[in-house]
Design an enzyme around this catalytic site. Structure first.
Site, PDB file in Angstrom:
ATOM      1  CB  CYS A   1      -0.953  -0.005   1.191  1.00  0.00           C
ATOM      2  SG  CYS A   1      -0.187  -0.473   2.769  1.00  0.00           S
TER       3      CYS A   1
ATOM      4  CG  HIS B   1      -0.956   4.050   4.621  1.00  0.00           C
ATOM      5  ND1 HIS B   1      -1.760   3.806   5.708  1.00  0.00           N
ATOM      6  CD2 HIS B   1      -0.509   2.831   4.208  1.00  0.00           C
ATOM      7  CE1 HIS B   1      -1.801   2.493   5.944  1.00  0.00           C
ATOM      8  NE2 HIS B   1      -1.050   1.892   5.049  1.00  0.00           N
TER       9      HIS B   1
END
Length: 326
Positions: free
Chosen positions: A125, A238
């Site tokens: 990710c 994130h």
């Protein structure tokens, strides 16, 4: 078209289902889950789809299988998947560095997916979010070095990570103590600079993905990366601070123009991009693009992206769409 989702009840599997529905990918859908979830149903395109176990019979005839299971499960099931003839697009770390398996971010190296031998790997990710921001500059002049710090939401640990943060905040707010179960320390009101296991040089497995996967995606085997991965008490999306050096000089204006023109990326000068801005959507937001004061050919930026969507589920669906179109 016959499409399956392996690990359909997890955070990423459920998001794959949602992304396919949003994009109007109507198909014969098969959902695979553990014995505990088998027999339940999930809604897709207005109809209920039963969750079943993954068997040679249930895989038969599939065109694509999207994987949202753990790496050990992917490795165990791969022979069965290969036997079915389905193209397996795997979100786990099991095959990312296998030289015979393409590692793909469609906006960067989609053509690599065409060389698959039945398996295409979805990158980590943070790798996806970071290189979506950096690739437009890399096209102007190849990256030589990258120094990155990631600020990773608890969504990276799946539903259990989301629940742990929620439960700890509630417990601490009522004066109770907490005992970490998912993370190595209390995550509520805290930051933990440890994601993954340590290697002999003190880097974690999560940190080394930024270099090893980045080299493969950009076709840059000499790219040097140092990374520190930090878990932060954010539910979703994130964030990454990236300082990078290019082979030749790229001005801030040139980098801004390249990022602004890139597909899937938004240059957000003011206000600064935050995880909340990027949650539950697929664009990567880039802010604070500036000259690096320690390197003649260096630049620094801040970027944010939804870990469950573009960092996982959406990227896998986009790989499938790329293969469908080619």
């Amino acid at each position: 078209m016959r499409i399956g989702i392996l690990g359909a009840t997890g955070a990423v599997g459920e998001q794959m289902l949602k992304v396919m529905e949003e994009r109007g990918i109507d198909c014969e859908l098969r959902l695979f889950a553990s014995q505990r979830s088998a027999g339940r149903t999930a809604s897709f395109m207005g109809r209920d789809v039963e969750l079943t176990l993954c068997t040679p019979q249930s895989l038969r005839g599939l065109d694509f299988l999207l994987g949202a299971a753990e790496a050990d499960v992917s490795r165990e099931l791969l022979p069965m998947i290969r036997e079915s003839g389905a193209v397996y697009i795997d979100n786990s770390s099991a095959f990312r560095l296998d030289p015979d398996v393409p590692l793909v971010i469609p906006q960067i190296n989609g053509e690599d997916a065409l060389a698959h031998h039945g398996v295409v790997a979805n990158p980590n990710c943070s790798t996806i979010i970071t290189y979506m921001a950096l690739a437009p500059v890399h096209r102007l002049s190849p990256l030589k070095t990258l120094v990155a710090s990631t600020y990773q939401a608890v969504s990276g640990a799946g539903k259990a990570g989301l629940k742990e943060l929620e439960d700890q905040v509630a417990a601490l707010s009522s004066g109770q103590s907490v005992t970490p179960q998912v993370f190595p320390a209390q995550i509520a009101y805290n930051c933990i600079a440890q994601i993954g296991s340590y290697d002999s040089e003190g880097y974690t497995s999560e940190e080394m993905k930024m270099q090893n996967e980045g080299r493969k995606i950009l076709h840059s085997p000499d790219l040097k990366v140092t990374c520190t991965c930090v878990r932060v008490p954010v539910f979703r999306s994130h964030s990454i601070s990236a300082t990078f050096e290019t082979e030749s000089h790229v001005t801030v204006e040139q980098a801004e123009n390249a990022i602004s023109a890139a597909s899937g990326v938004v240059l957000m000068k003011e206000p600064v991009a935050t995880p909340l801005d990027t949650s539950d959507q697929d664009l990567i937001y880039v802010s604070r693009l500036r000259r690096d004061l320690t390197s003649e050919n260096g630049l620094s930026l801040w970027c944010c992206g939804d870990q469950i969507r573009k960092g996982a589920a959406t990227n896998a669906v986009e790989i499938m769409e790329y293969l469908m179109a080619h």
